[in-house]
Design a protein around this motif. Structure first.
Motif, PDB file in Angstrom:
ATOM      1  N   LEU A   1      -7.938   5.769  -1.175  1.00  0.00           N
ATOM      2  CA  LEU A   1      -6.852   4.961  -0.629  1.00  0.00           C
ATOM      3  C   LEU A   1      -7.392   3.907   0.334  1.00  0.00           C
ATOM      4  CD1 LEU A   1      -4.055   7.630  -0.009  1.00  0.00           C
ATOM      5  CD2 LEU A   1      -4.209   5.946  -1.852  1.00  0.00           C
ATOM      6  N   THR A   2      -8.458   4.260   1.048  1.00  0.00           N
ATOM      7  CA  THR A   2      -9.098   3.271   1.917  1.00  0.00           C
ATOM      8  C   THR A   2      -9.618   2.107   1.094  1.00  0.00           C
ATOM      9  OG1 THR A   2      -9.757   4.991   3.483  1.00  0.00           O
ATOM     10  CG2 THR A   2     -10.950   2.901   3.593  1.00  0.00           C
ATOM     11  N   LEU A   3     -10.274   2.424  -0.019  1.00  0.00           N
ATOM     12  CA  LEU A   3     -10.765   1.377  -0.921  1.00  0.00           C
ATOM     13  C   LEU A   3      -9.616   0.536  -1.464  1.00  0.00           C
ATOM     14  CD1 LEU A   3     -13.010   0.055  -2.602  1.00  0.00           C
ATOM     15  CD2 LEU A   3     -12.709   1.887  -4.288  1.00  0.00           C
TER      16      LEU A   3
ATOM     17  N   LEU B   1       1.358  -7.384  -5.548  1.00  0.00           N
ATOM     18  CA  LEU B   1       0.416  -6.525  -4.847  1.00  0.00           C
ATOM     19  C   LEU B   1       0.695  -5.053  -5.153  1.00  0.00           C
ATOM     20  CD1 LEU B   1       0.222  -8.263  -1.344  1.00  0.00           C
ATOM     21  CD2 LEU B   1      -1.640  -8.054  -2.998  1.00  0.00           C
ATOM     22  N   THR B   2       1.973  -4.686  -5.171  1.00  0.00           N
ATOM     23  CA  THR B   2       2.341  -3.305  -5.485  1.00  0.00           C
ATOM     24  C   THR B   2       2.016  -2.961  -6.927  1.00  0.00           C
ATOM     25  OG1 THR B   2       4.131  -3.397  -3.846  1.00  0.00           O
ATOM     26  CG2 THR B   2       4.237  -1.643  -5.496  1.00  0.00           C
ATOM     27  N   VAL B   3       2.336  -3.890  -7.835  1.00  0.00           N
ATOM     28  CA  VAL B   3       2.052  -3.664  -9.262  1.00  0.00           C
ATOM     29  C   VAL B   3       0.558  -3.477  -9.487  1.00  0.00           C
ATOM     30  CG1 VAL B   3       2.110  -4.738 -11.553  1.00  0.00           C
ATOM     31  CG2 VAL B   3       4.106  -4.892 -10.050  1.00  0.00           C
ATOM     32  N   ALA B   4      -0.262  -4.224  -8.756  1.00  0.00           N
ATOM     33  CA  ALA B   4      -1.714  -4.079  -8.888  1.00  0.00           C
ATOM     34  C   ALA B   4      -2.213  -2.797  -8.238  1.00  0.00           C
ATOM     35  CB  ALA B   4      -2.408  -5.287  -8.263  1.00  0.00           C
ATOM     36  N   ALA B   5      -1.551  -2.374  -7.158  1.00  0.00           N
ATOM     37  CA  ALA B   5      -2.010  -1.194  -6.422  1.00  0.00           C
ATOM     38  C   ALA B   5      -1.726   0.107  -7.172  1.00  0.00           C
ATOM     39  CB  ALA B   5      -1.346  -1.152  -5.045  1.00  0.00           C
TER      40      ALA B   5
ATOM     41  N   GLY C   1       1.646   5.580  -7.250  1.00  0.00           N
ATOM     42  CA  GLY C   1       0.336   5.846  -7.838  1.00  0.00           C
ATOM     43  C   GLY C   1      -0.136   7.276  -7.667  1.00  0.00           C
ATOM     44  N   LEU C   2       0.214   7.904  -6.537  1.00  0.00           N
ATOM     45  CA  LEU C   2      -0.228   9.280  -6.294  1.00  0.00           C
ATOM     46  C   LEU C   2       0.311  10.253  -7.339  1.00  0.00           C
ATOM     47  CD1 LEU C   2      -1.718  11.322  -4.512  1.00  0.00           C
ATOM     48  CD2 LEU C   2       0.290  11.434  -3.052  1.00  0.00           C
ATOM     49  N   PRO C   3       1.631  10.315  -7.564  1.00  0.00           N
ATOM     50  CA  PRO C   3       2.113  11.232  -8.601  1.00  0.00           C
ATOM     51  C   PRO C   3       1.653  10.845  -9.998  1.00  0.00           C
ATOM     52  CG  PRO C   3       3.917   9.878  -7.749  1.00  0.00           C
ATOM     53  CD  PRO C   3       2.749   9.662  -6.848  1.00  0.00           C
ATOM     54  N   LEU C   4       1.530   9.533 -10.254  1.00  0.00           N
ATOM     55  CA  LEU C   4       1.059   9.106 -11.571  1.00  0.00           C
ATOM     56  C   LEU C   4      -0.378   9.563 -11.794  1.00  0.00           C
ATOM     57  CD1 LEU C   4       1.358   7.539 -14.199  1.00  0.00           C
ATOM     58  CD2 LEU C   4       0.746   5.444 -12.958  1.00  0.00           C
ATOM     59  N   GLY C   5      -1.208   9.447 -10.759  1.00  0.00           N
ATOM     60  CA  GLY C   5      -2.591   9.896 -10.881  1.00  0.00           C
ATOM     61  C   GLY C   5      -2.693  11.392 -11.113  1.00  0.00           C
ATOM     62  N   VAL C   6      -1.861  12.155 -10.407  1.00  0.00           N
ATOM     63  CA  VAL C   6      -1.851  13.607 -10.603  1.00  0.00           C
ATOM     64  C   VAL C   6      -1.431  13.942 -12.031  1.00  0.00           C
ATOM     65  CG1 VAL C   6      -0.746  15.773  -9.925  1.00  0.00           C
ATOM     66  CG2 VAL C   6      -1.440  14.123  -8.178  1.00  0.00           C
ATOM     67  N   LEU C   7      -0.397  13.261 -12.525  1.00  0.00           N
ATOM     68  CA  LEU C   7       0.065  13.503 -13.894  1.00  0.00           C
ATOM     69  C   LEU C   7      -1.006  13.150 -14.923  1.00  0.00           C
ATOM     70  CD1 LEU C   7       3.778  12.275 -13.731  1.00  0.00           C
ATOM     71  CD2 LEU C   7       2.961  14.616 -14.041  1.00  0.00           C
TER      72      LEU C   7
ATOM     73  N   GLY D   1       0.818  -1.203   0.000  1.00  0.00           N
ATOM     74  CA  GLY D   1       0.000   0.000   0.000  1.00  0.00           C
ATOM     75  C   GLY D   1       0.854   1.256   0.000  1.00  0.00           C
ATOM     76  N   ALA D   2       1.922   1.248   0.805  1.00  0.00           N
ATOM     77  CA  ALA D   2       2.814   2.409   0.866  1.00  0.00           C
ATOM     78  C   ALA D   2       3.532   2.613  -0.472  1.00  0.00           C
ATOM     79  CB  ALA D   2       3.823   2.231   1.994  1.00  0.00           C
ATOM     80  N   LEU D   3       4.070   1.529  -1.019  1.00  0.00           N
ATOM     81  CA  LEU D   3       4.776   1.631  -2.302  1.00  0.00           C
ATOM     82  C   LEU D   3       3.817   2.014  -3.426  1.00  0.00           C
ATOM     83  CD1 LEU D   3       7.141  -1.487  -2.071  1.00  0.00           C
ATOM     84  CD2 LEU D   3       7.755   0.919  -1.761  1.00  0.00           C
ATOM     85  N   GLY D   4       2.621   1.437  -3.400  1.00  0.00           N
ATOM     86  CA  GLY D   4       1.625   1.761  -4.415  1.00  0.00           C
ATOM     87  C   GLY D   4       1.214   3.219  -4.361  1.00  0.00           C
ATOM     88  N   THR D   5       1.116   3.764  -3.152  1.00  0.00           N
ATOM     89  CA  THR D   5       0.757   5.171  -3.012  1.00  0.00           C
ATOM     90  C   THR D   5       1.886   6.077  -3.476  1.00  0.00           C
ATOM     91  OG1 THR D   5      -0.676   4.655  -1.126  1.00  0.00           O
ATOM     92  CG2 THR D   5       0.027   6.945  -1.374  1.00  0.00           C
ATOM     93  N   LEU D   6       3.116   5.713  -3.125  1.00  0.00           N
ATOM     94  CA  LEU D   6       4.270   6.527  -3.532  1.00  0.00           C
ATOM     95  C   LEU D   6       4.364   6.646  -5.052  1.00  0.00           C
ATOM     96  CD1 LEU D   6       7.058   5.363  -1.041  1.00  0.00           C
ATOM     97  CD2 LEU D   6       5.959   7.610  -1.155  1.00  0.00           C
TER      98      LEU D   6
END
Length: 222
Positions: free
Chosen positions: A151-153, A97-101, A32-38, A25-30
């Motif tokens: 992120l909760t989801l 799990l990270t790749v999917a997140a 996924g968050l900037p990728l989503g913003v981009l 979850g932590a790695l996925g957020t690190l």
């Protein structure tokens, strides 16, 4: 009634599941968050319009998201071995799990950012704010409640995915349920695994809802 041995295994499996979900979850957020913003700011007519990047990144995200998780786990085994040095166990399970997140979180963040009132963006531009300043001081703060819920989801989904990797030797509660509850015909173990998973999901959901309410500036009760 669970035997002391099985109870110890249940505690160990629960800790393994928590470890897998927390790290992925932590790695996925690190990532996924900037990728989503981009993805949100490089679309047509957006702050940093870049249609080539937006389309390529969008295709990669869509392909990864549309691949069933259990197939993804098997498909990236060579990559998992390269990263973790093995394809089984808790450490190996963190890779798929990270790749999917990452794409899941990226789409959540993209949607949250796109929902921000364009009037706020235009007001910031009129005041001379740079695109970076708008992203950091307008888009992300305004989208934070939706991002928190998203992120909760994502974490809830990761708990479910972590149980699925037990089918391929990933460890955790899923592995315990399959080896003891299914293969050894111990329904009480399977029931215990299900109860623990339900409790984990409820705890994550209630915590995420509470955080989302607190960061919601429009909520008068926060």
């Amino acid at each position: 009634m669970l035997s002391p041995e099985v109870y110890a295994l249940l505690v160990k499996a629960t800790l393994e599941t928590l470890h897998m979900v927390a790290v992925s979850g932590a790695l996925g957020t690190l990532a996924g968050l900037p990728l989503g913003v981009l993805l949100a700011v490089t679309g047509r007519g957006e702050l940093l319009q870049n249609l080539a990047f937006n389309r390529v990144a969008g295709v990669v995200v869509n392909v990864t998201r549309s691949t069933p998780f259990i197939i993804l786990v098997v498909a990236i085994i060579p990559f998992t071995r390269l990263v973790a040095g093995t394809s089984i166990g808790t450490a190996a399970a963190i890779v798929p799990l990270t790749v999917a997140a990452i794409p899941f979180i990226a789409r959540i963040v993209e949607g949250a950012v796109r929902e921000v009132d364009r009037g706020l963006i235009e007001a910031a531009q009129a005041m001379g704010a740079t695109p970076f300043q708008i992203i950091v001081k307008v888009l992300l703060p305004e989208a934070l409640p939706a991002i928190a819920l998203g992120l909760t989801l994502a974490v809830v989904s990761l708990i479910g995915y972590s149980a699925m990797v037990g089918a391929v030797g990933g460890g955790g509660l899923g592995d315990l349920g399959i080896r003891y509850g299914y293969q050894r015909f111990l329904p009480e173990v399977m029931l215990a695994v299900v109860i623990v998973l339900v409790v984990l999901v409820q705890l994550v959901q209630s915590t995420g809802d509470r955080i989302a309410r607190r960061v919601n500036k429009r909520n008068p009760t926060s």
